[in-house]
Every structure is written in structure tokens, then in C-alpha cells.
Design a protein around this motif. Structure first.
Motif, PDB file in Angstrom:
ATOM      1  N   LEU A 107     -29.863 -12.077 -19.284  1.00  0.00           N
ATOM      2  CA  LEU A 107     -28.442 -11.940 -18.986  1.00  0.00           C
ATOM      3  C   LEU A 107     -28.178 -10.705 -18.130  1.00  0.00           C
ATOM      4  CD1 LEU A 107     -26.999 -12.852 -22.497  1.00  0.00           C
ATOM      5  CD2 LEU A 107     -26.624 -14.147 -20.403  1.00  0.00           C
ATOM      6  N   ALA A 108     -28.837  -9.606 -18.471  1.00  0.00           N
ATOM      7  CA  ALA A 108     -28.679  -8.391 -17.671  1.00  0.00           C
ATOM      8  C   ALA A 108     -29.154  -8.614 -16.253  1.00  0.00           C
ATOM      9  CB  ALA A 108     -29.446  -7.244 -18.328  1.00  0.00           C
ATOM     10  N   LEU A 109     -30.251  -9.337 -16.116  1.00  0.00           N
ATOM     11  CA  LEU A 109     -30.767  -9.655 -14.785  1.00  0.00           C
ATOM     12  C   LEU A 109     -29.722 -10.415 -13.979  1.00  0.00           C
ATOM     13  CD1 LEU A 109     -33.241  -9.739 -12.845  1.00  0.00           C
ATOM     14  CD2 LEU A 109     -33.825 -11.925 -13.909  1.00  0.00           C
ATOM     15  N   ALA A 110     -29.014 -11.344 -14.629  1.00  0.00           N
ATOM     16  CA  ALA A 110     -27.967 -12.096 -13.932  1.00  0.00           C
ATOM     17  C   ALA A 110     -26.925 -11.157 -13.344  1.00  0.00           C
ATOM     18  CB  ALA A 110     -27.309 -13.088 -14.886  1.00  0.00           C
ATOM     19  N   ALA A 111     -26.485 -10.179 -14.113  1.00  0.00           N
ATOM     20  CA  ALA A 111     -25.459  -9.252 -13.630  1.00  0.00           C
ATOM     21  C   ALA A 111     -25.967  -8.446 -12.436  1.00  0.00           C
ATOM     22  CB  ALA A 111     -25.023  -8.318 -14.756  1.00  0.00           C
ATOM     23  N   VAL A 112     -27.206  -7.960 -12.520  1.00  0.00           N
ATOM     24  CA  VAL A 112     -27.774  -7.153 -11.439  1.00  0.00           C
ATOM     25  C   VAL A 112     -27.927  -7.995 -10.174  1.00  0.00           C
ATOM     26  CG1 VAL A 112     -29.780  -5.818 -10.701  1.00  0.00           C
ATOM     27  CG2 VAL A 112     -28.950  -5.619 -13.056  1.00  0.00           C
ATOM     28  N   VAL A 113     -28.499  -9.170 -10.319  1.00  0.00           N
ATOM     29  CA  VAL A 113     -28.733 -10.049  -9.167  1.00  0.00           C
ATOM     30  C   VAL A 113     -27.401 -10.472  -8.536  1.00  0.00           C
ATOM     31  CG1 VAL A 113     -29.586 -12.336  -8.506  1.00  0.00           C
ATOM     32  CG2 VAL A 113     -30.975 -10.843  -9.968  1.00  0.00           C
ATOM     33  N   ASN A 114     -26.444 -10.848  -9.359  1.00  0.00           N
ATOM     34  CA  ASN A 114     -25.151 -11.281  -8.818  1.00  0.00           C
ATOM     35  C   ASN A 114     -24.447 -10.154  -8.069  1.00  0.00           C
ATOM     36  OD1 ASN A 114     -25.603 -13.795  -9.909  1.00  0.00           O
ATOM     37  ND2 ASN A 114     -24.374 -13.444 -11.739  1.00  0.00           N
ATOM     38  N   ALA A 115     -24.631  -8.917  -8.525  1.00  0.00           N
ATOM     39  CA  ALA A 115     -24.057  -7.776  -7.811  1.00  0.00           C
ATOM     40  C   ALA A 115     -24.684  -7.617  -6.433  1.00  0.00           C
ATOM     41  CB  ALA A 115     -24.241  -6.501  -8.634  1.00  0.00           C
ATOM     42  N   CYS A 116     -25.987  -7.876  -6.335  1.00  0.00           N
ATOM     43  CA  CYS A 116     -26.670  -7.756  -5.037  1.00  0.00           C
ATOM     44  C   CYS A 116     -26.135  -8.780  -4.040  1.00  0.00           C
ATOM     45  CB  CYS A 116     -28.171  -7.935  -5.230  1.00  0.00           C
ATOM     46  SG  CYS A 116     -28.984  -6.586  -6.114  1.00  0.00           S
ATOM     47  N   TYR A 117     -25.978 -10.018  -4.472  1.00  0.00           N
ATOM     48  CA  TYR A 117     -25.454 -11.048  -3.568  1.00  0.00           C
ATOM     49  C   TYR A 117     -24.004 -10.767  -3.202  1.00  0.00           C
ATOM     50  CZ  TYR A 117     -29.468 -14.244  -3.922  1.00  0.00           C
ATOM     51  OH  TYR A 117     -30.719 -14.832  -3.828  1.00  0.00           O
ATOM     52  N   ASP A 118     -23.220 -10.291  -4.149  1.00  0.00           N
ATOM     53  CA  ASP A 118     -21.819  -9.968  -3.872  1.00  0.00           C
ATOM     54  C   ASP A 118     -21.732  -8.861  -2.827  1.00  0.00           C
ATOM     55  OD1 ASP A 118     -18.879 -10.102  -4.586  1.00  0.00           O
ATOM     56  OD2 ASP A 118     -19.280  -8.033  -5.178  1.00  0.00           O
ATOM     57  N   LEU A 119     -22.553  -7.828  -2.999  1.00  0.00           N
ATOM     58  CA  LEU A 119     -22.543  -6.728  -2.037  1.00  0.00           C
ATOM     59  C   LEU A 119     -23.004  -7.204  -0.663  1.00  0.00           C
ATOM     60  CD1 LEU A 119     -22.158  -3.737  -1.422  1.00  0.00           C
ATOM     61  CD2 LEU A 119     -24.516  -3.347  -2.205  1.00  0.00           C
ATOM     62  N   TRP A 120     -24.002  -8.056  -0.630  1.00  0.00           N
ATOM     63  CA  TRP A 120     -24.514  -8.580   0.638  1.00  0.00           C
ATOM     64  C   TRP A 120     -23.412  -9.321   1.389  1.00  0.00           C
ATOM     65  CZ3 TRP A 120     -28.918 -12.765   1.111  1.00  0.00           C
ATOM     66  CH2 TRP A 120     -29.517 -12.671   2.370  1.00  0.00           C
ATOM     67  N   ALA A 121     -22.686 -10.201   0.682  1.00  0.00           N
ATOM     68  CA  ALA A 121     -21.606 -10.942   1.329  1.00  0.00           C
ATOM     69  C   ALA A 121     -20.488 -10.004   1.788  1.00  0.00           C
ATOM     70  CB  ALA A 121     -21.062 -12.002   0.377  1.00  0.00           C
ATOM     71  N   VAL A 319     -26.874 -25.718 -14.934  1.00  0.00           N
ATOM     72  CA  VAL A 319     -27.296 -24.331 -14.776  1.00  0.00           C
ATOM     73  C   VAL A 319     -26.083 -23.440 -14.516  1.00  0.00           C
ATOM     74  CG1 VAL A 319     -27.784 -24.760 -12.321  1.00  0.00           C
ATOM     75  CG2 VAL A 319     -28.814 -22.781 -13.469  1.00  0.00           C
ATOM     76  N   ASP A 320     -26.119 -22.220 -15.056  1.00  0.00           N
ATOM     77  CA  ASP A 320     -25.000 -21.276 -14.961  1.00  0.00           C
ATOM     78  C   ASP A 320     -25.529 -19.947 -14.420  1.00  0.00           C
ATOM     79  OD1 ASP A 320     -22.948 -19.418 -15.416  1.00  0.00           O
ATOM     80  OD2 ASP A 320     -22.284 -20.414 -17.242  1.00  0.00           O
ATOM     81  N   ALA A 321     -24.974 -19.501 -13.290  1.00  0.00           N
ATOM     82  CA  ALA A 321     -25.468 -18.302 -12.609  1.00  0.00           C
ATOM     83  C   ALA A 321     -25.161 -17.016 -13.341  1.00  0.00           C
ATOM     84  CB  ALA A 321     -24.888 -18.221 -11.191  1.00  0.00           C
ATOM     85  N   VAL A 322     -24.316 -17.050 -14.377  1.00  0.00           N
ATOM     86  CA  VAL A 322     -24.082 -15.841 -15.168  1.00  0.00           C
ATOM     87  C   VAL A 322     -24.804 -15.912 -16.514  1.00  0.00           C
ATOM     88  CG1 VAL A 322     -21.929 -15.218 -14.037  1.00  0.00           C
ATOM     89  CG2 VAL A 322     -21.853 -16.713 -16.041  1.00  0.00           C
ATOM     90  N   GLY A 326     -29.145 -15.096 -12.576  1.00  0.00           N
ATOM     91  CA  GLY A 326     -28.250 -14.854 -11.457  1.00  0.00           C
ATOM     92  C   GLY A 326     -28.316 -15.903 -10.365  1.00  0.00           C
ATOM     93  N   ILE A 327     -27.677 -15.586  -9.240  1.00  0.00           N
ATOM     94  CA  ILE A 327     -27.551 -16.514  -8.117  1.00  0.00           C
ATOM     95  C   ILE A 327     -28.919 -16.936  -7.595  1.00  0.00           C
ATOM     96  CG2 ILE A 327     -26.754 -16.675  -5.709  1.00  0.00           C
ATOM     97  CD1 ILE A 327     -24.405 -14.803  -6.619  1.00  0.00           C
ATOM     98  N   SER A 328     -29.861 -16.028  -7.536  1.00  0.00           N
ATOM     99  CA  SER A 328     -31.190 -16.353  -7.040  1.00  0.00           C
ATOM    100  C   SER A 328     -31.824 -17.472  -7.863  1.00  0.00           C
ATOM    101  CB  SER A 328     -32.083 -15.106  -7.065  1.00  0.00           C
ATOM    102  OG  SER A 328     -33.391 -15.409  -6.626  1.00  0.00           O
ATOM    103  N   HIS A 355     -19.198 -19.845  -9.061  1.00  0.00           N
ATOM    104  CA  HIS A 355     -19.696 -21.214  -8.873  1.00  0.00           C
ATOM    105  C   HIS A 355     -18.901 -22.006  -7.850  1.00  0.00           C
ATOM    106  CE1 HIS A 355     -21.695 -20.231 -12.749  1.00  0.00           C
ATOM    107  NE2 HIS A 355     -22.675 -20.890 -12.172  1.00  0.00           N
ATOM    108  N   GLN A 356     -17.640 -21.632  -7.597  1.00  0.00           N
ATOM    109  CA  GLN A 356     -16.908 -22.312  -6.530  1.00  0.00           C
ATOM    110  C   GLN A 356     -17.597 -22.097  -5.187  1.00  0.00           C
ATOM    111  OE1 GLN A 356     -12.941 -20.667  -5.808  1.00  0.00           O
ATOM    112  NE2 GLN A 356     -13.626 -18.637  -6.442  1.00  0.00           N
ATOM    113  N   HIS A 357     -18.276 -20.981  -5.025  1.00  0.00           N
ATOM    114  CA  HIS A 357     -19.066 -20.730  -3.820  1.00  0.00           C
ATOM    115  C   HIS A 357     -20.374 -21.520  -3.852  1.00  0.00           C
ATOM    116  CE1 HIS A 357     -16.760 -17.086  -2.466  1.00  0.00           C
ATOM    117  NE2 HIS A 357     -16.494 -16.998  -3.762  1.00  0.00           N
ATOM    118  N   LEU A 358     -21.038 -21.505  -5.004  1.00  0.00           N
ATOM    119  CA  LEU A 358     -22.378 -22.070  -5.105  1.00  0.00           C
ATOM    120  C   LEU A 358     -22.376 -23.591  -4.964  1.00  0.00           C
ATOM    121  CD1 LEU A 358     -23.815 -19.824  -7.966  1.00  0.00           C
ATOM    122  CD2 LEU A 358     -24.136 -19.590  -5.495  1.00  0.00           C
ATOM    123  N   VAL A 359     -21.347 -24.273  -5.496  1.00  0.00           N
ATOM    124  CA  VAL A 359     -21.324 -25.726  -5.342  1.00  0.00           C
ATOM    125  C   VAL A 359     -21.061 -26.126  -3.898  1.00  0.00           C
ATOM    126  CG1 VAL A 359     -20.738 -26.255  -7.735  1.00  0.00           C
ATOM    127  CG2 VAL A 359     -18.890 -25.861  -6.082  1.00  0.00           C
TER     128      VAL A 359
END
Length: 408
Positions: A107-121, A319-322, A326-328, A355-359
Motif C-alpha cells: 500500500l505504501a508503494l502505491a502512494a509513492v508510485v502514484n506521487a511520481c506519476y502525478d508529479l511527472w504529469a 485491479v485498483d491503483a491505490v 500504484g499506477i505502474s 482511475h478516470q485517467h487510467l481507464v
């Protein structure tokens, strides 16, 4: 744009009576463990992991451990080979021992990974769905960790799948005009009265929803049957109705009750037994066919998803990205599901924000079927840019990032 510091927030939200309840989680408190990547450009990447309150502080502590190596990294350089970075985080020996790839650390990994993709965008000033579509197949696969999938999905096969769908993307871009269809998962929370679910069903239909979900898994199966018949009668024969047991039944119970629920012709029966029981789900899926099984909300990682898909133990992948890594890992599992012919209909612990982005990417970039996306509105007021639903369709997000920013 360099990551200069990391801030971690424990966010918890109380819900109205009955809201969010299911057969297993009867009195939930929605919560996010939030990873904030601060930068030298005054832009912050926000990553969410979803919990039900108690234990959210444990996930926050694990975020602290996992994210420390990101300080000083430049975002484009970081994401150019993020799959390697990702694997380094998940396979760090002391953390791997705690899973591997499960529970608090995942779960912690999800938060870290999702932050990376958010920052990238945000660094590119585009919404996440556009960032993903703008990447070449090679660039996107560079952000993924395909280890332990090699016998079913190699790097070359993943790139080929994405490449093969490039030439037909325009035929699927209508979704950027129409929006992405939603389904109402809030009509039939477990603790709602019969009168309440009938009232909610009428309201959902009037708001344009043609797909609805009911929570089942009562100690008395007759309660489930009665409520399912109420929703079917209220919504009509043309409505799409799903039922969700939230892991409550053992296999013999599931086989019995699923057969009886067949009377309402459900589109799927969700989480009919323990989420780790691959062969149990396989038995249920084979026995109740042509009724279909949906699963994935509590499947923790790509390896177990692989096993479910290989065993033909699910008809819909949730599957749930949170909740996975994470998104990866979401994208990895989406590729795996596409290669095995199983549609992805995510569970939305993020309330649909990410998920509105991911779908959109799954549909346009991978040619996943445009079915619908779960809609849960209960935390809408806490987001800076809440998901917008018009006539039961998610509107296309335009703000840079993954729509994860929470109000202070």
C-alpha cells in the motif's frame, strides 16, 4: 524539476450512517496515506493509498521508508527507467521480507508510485491520461516492472501489444468527447434499509445510470435475495445489476447463493470468497457459468493476478491503483489482462480520481473495452479537482496531474 523533500499525511474521513458498509467491512472509515513529493519548482506530486482508517499510520510510516531514495532525483530522469526504480523499492531485502509485495508495504508503494506519476504529469502540464497516451510504447514499458511475468508477458510482447493498437487509436478517441460511462456503486450499501436501496435506485436511474451495484453477503441469504429482487424490480429488466459479496462466503456457500442470485440475471458476482483463494474462485467461476465472477479489489500484486488469469478464475479484473503497487503495477496488470482477453473494470479506492485517467488510457492505448467505471461520490468535497459525472458519464479531466490533490 528535482524532488527536494517528502511530506507524508494521514487523512481520514468519517462517513454518513451506512455509507461504505459491506458484509465484511461494516463500519468503515475511509482514509488515505498520502505521499507528497515537494520540488524546487514549487510543484508537488501527490500519491494516494486507500485504507479503512485503522492502520493508516502504519502505511504512512512505510511510505517514509520507501520514498527516502527519491530525494534529489529529477523527475524526467527518474521516470525514464522507472521500472528499475520500482523493482529496487519493492525488492529491497528488509521490506521484501515483510511481504513480499503485500499488505502495508505494498500500500505504501502505491502512494509513492502514484506521487511520481502525478508529479511527472504536472511537470509536463498535462493530465495523467494524456501523459500516458503521449508516451511511446517503449517509454511506457520502461516505467513497468515485468519481473515474474516472463512466461506470459515479456517486455517485447508488452511493447508489441501497445504498438499494434497505435494505428487504431483514433477509432477509440470518441470517449474523449462522450466521457467514460460510470456505474453507481452506492445504491445498495450493506447497512442501508430496503426502503433506502429502492429510493437510491430510483434516484440513480433518474440521474442516467443504467448500471448499479448491490452489496450482498448477509448471514441470512434470503435477505440478499429479497434485496436483489427489489433492485431488479425497481430498475427494470434492461438495467445492468452487479452484486458484491466482499469475500464473505466460503466456496460451498458461494455456489449455493450465486445460483439463487441468478434469478436477477446479475452482470457479475464480485468477490464471492476469500481473495487469496485462486482455486476457490476457479471452482466458482466454472460452476456458476454463464454467470460471471469479478475479482481484484483485494488481490495484492501482479503475480496473484497472473495466477487468477491463468486459472480462468475471474471474468472481470478489478485491479485498483491505490491498493496494488500504484499506477505502474496497474498498467502492468492491465497489459497482462488484455493479453489474456479479460476486461479491466477497476475498483476505485481513490473514488475514481486516478482511475478516470487510467481507464481512458486502457481503452484508447490498449483497446480495452469501454464498459464502465465505478462511481463513489462520498469524498468528492475533499478533492481540489473532484471527478465530475454528467448523465452518468465521467467527464474528461483537463487539469495537469492525476486529480489526487486533497484540500487542506
Amino acid at each position: 524539476m528535482y524532488i527536494t523533500s517528502i511530506e507524508i499525511k494521514d487523512k481520514r474521513f468519517d462517513l454518513a450512517e451506512g455509507v461504505g458498509s459491506d458484509a465484511t467491512h461494516t463500519t468503515p472509515q475511509y482514509a488515505y496515506a498520502v505521499c507528497c513529493l515537494n520540488t524546487d519548482a514549487q510543484t508537488t506530486g501527490i500519491g494516494l493509498a486507500f485504507t479503512l482508517g485503522a492502520g493508516n499510520d502504519l502505511v504512512c510510516k512505510a511510505i517514509e521508508y520507501l520514498s527516502v531514495g527519491l530525494v534529489g532525483r529529477e523527475i524526467e530522469e527518474l521516470m525514464s527507467d522507472f521500472g528499475t526504480v520500482y523493482r529496487g523499492m519493492v525488492d529491497s531485502p528488509s521490506f521484501r521480507w515483510l511481504g513480499p509485495h503485500k499488505g502495508v508495504v505494498q500500500l505504501a508503494l502505491a502512494a509513492v508510485v502514484n506521487a511520481c506519476y502525478d508529479l511527472w504529469a504536472k511537470s509536463r502540464q498535462v493530465p495523467l491520461w494524456k501523459l500516458l497516451l503521449d508516451l511511446t510504447p517503449e517509454q511506457l514499458v520502461n516505467t513497468l516492472d515485468l519481473s515474474y511475468l516472463e512466461e506470459v508477458l515479456t517486455r517485447e510482447q508488452a511493447i508489441a501489444l501497445l504498438t499494434d493498437n497505435l494505428s487504431t487509436r483514433n477509432s477509440r478517441k470518441d470517449v474523449l468527447i462522450t466521457g467514460y460511462k460510470g456505474y453507481d456503486t452506492s445504491v445498495g450499501w450493506f447497512n442501508f434499509s430496503d426502503e433506502k436501496i429502492v429510493e437510491n435506485t430510483k434516484k440513480a436511474i433518474s440521474n442516467g445510470f443504467t448500471a448499479l451495484k448491490l452489496k450482498v453477503g448477509s448471514d441470512d441469504p434470503l435477505r440478499d435475495i429479497r434485496r436483489a429482487l427489489l433492485i431488479r424490480k425497481t430498475a427494470g429488466d434492461e438495467a445492468t445489476i452487479m452484486v458484491d459479496a466482499n469475500q464473505k462466503w466460503n466456496v460451498p456457500q458461494a455456489l449455493d447463493i450465486c445460483k439463487r442470485l441468478g434469478e436477477i440475471n446479475p452482470f457479475w458476482i464480485e468477490e464471492p470468497t476469500h481473495p487469496d483463494d485462486v482455486f476457490g474462485h476457479q471452482t466458482i467461476a466454472r460452476t456458476i457459468a454463464p454467470l460471471k465472477v469479478a475479482a481484484g479489489e483485494h488481490i495484492p500484486n501482479k503475480i496473484i493476478f497472473k495466477n487468477f488469469l491463468q486459472a480462468k478464475a475471474m471474468d472481470f479484473c478489478q485491479v485498483d491503483a491505490v491498493r496494488v503497487g500504484g499506477i505502474s503495477e496497474f498498467l502492468t496488470i492491465s497489459l497482462l489482462s488484455k493479453s489474456m482477453g479479460i476486461p479491466v473494470v477497476p475498483h476505485v479506492g481513490d473514488m475514481g480520481q486516478i482511475h478516470q485517467h487510467l481507464v481512458l488510457f486502457n481503452h484508447i492505448g490498449m483497446n480495452h473495452e469501454h464498459l464502465f467505471l465505478e462511481h463513489i461520490p462520498h469524498l468528492k468535497q475533499y478533492f481540489d479537482n473532484p471527478a465530475e459525472i454528467v448523465d452518468a458519464y465521467y467527464q474528461i479531466p483537463q487539469t495537469p496531474g492525476s486529480s489526487s490533490d486533497l484540500k487542506d
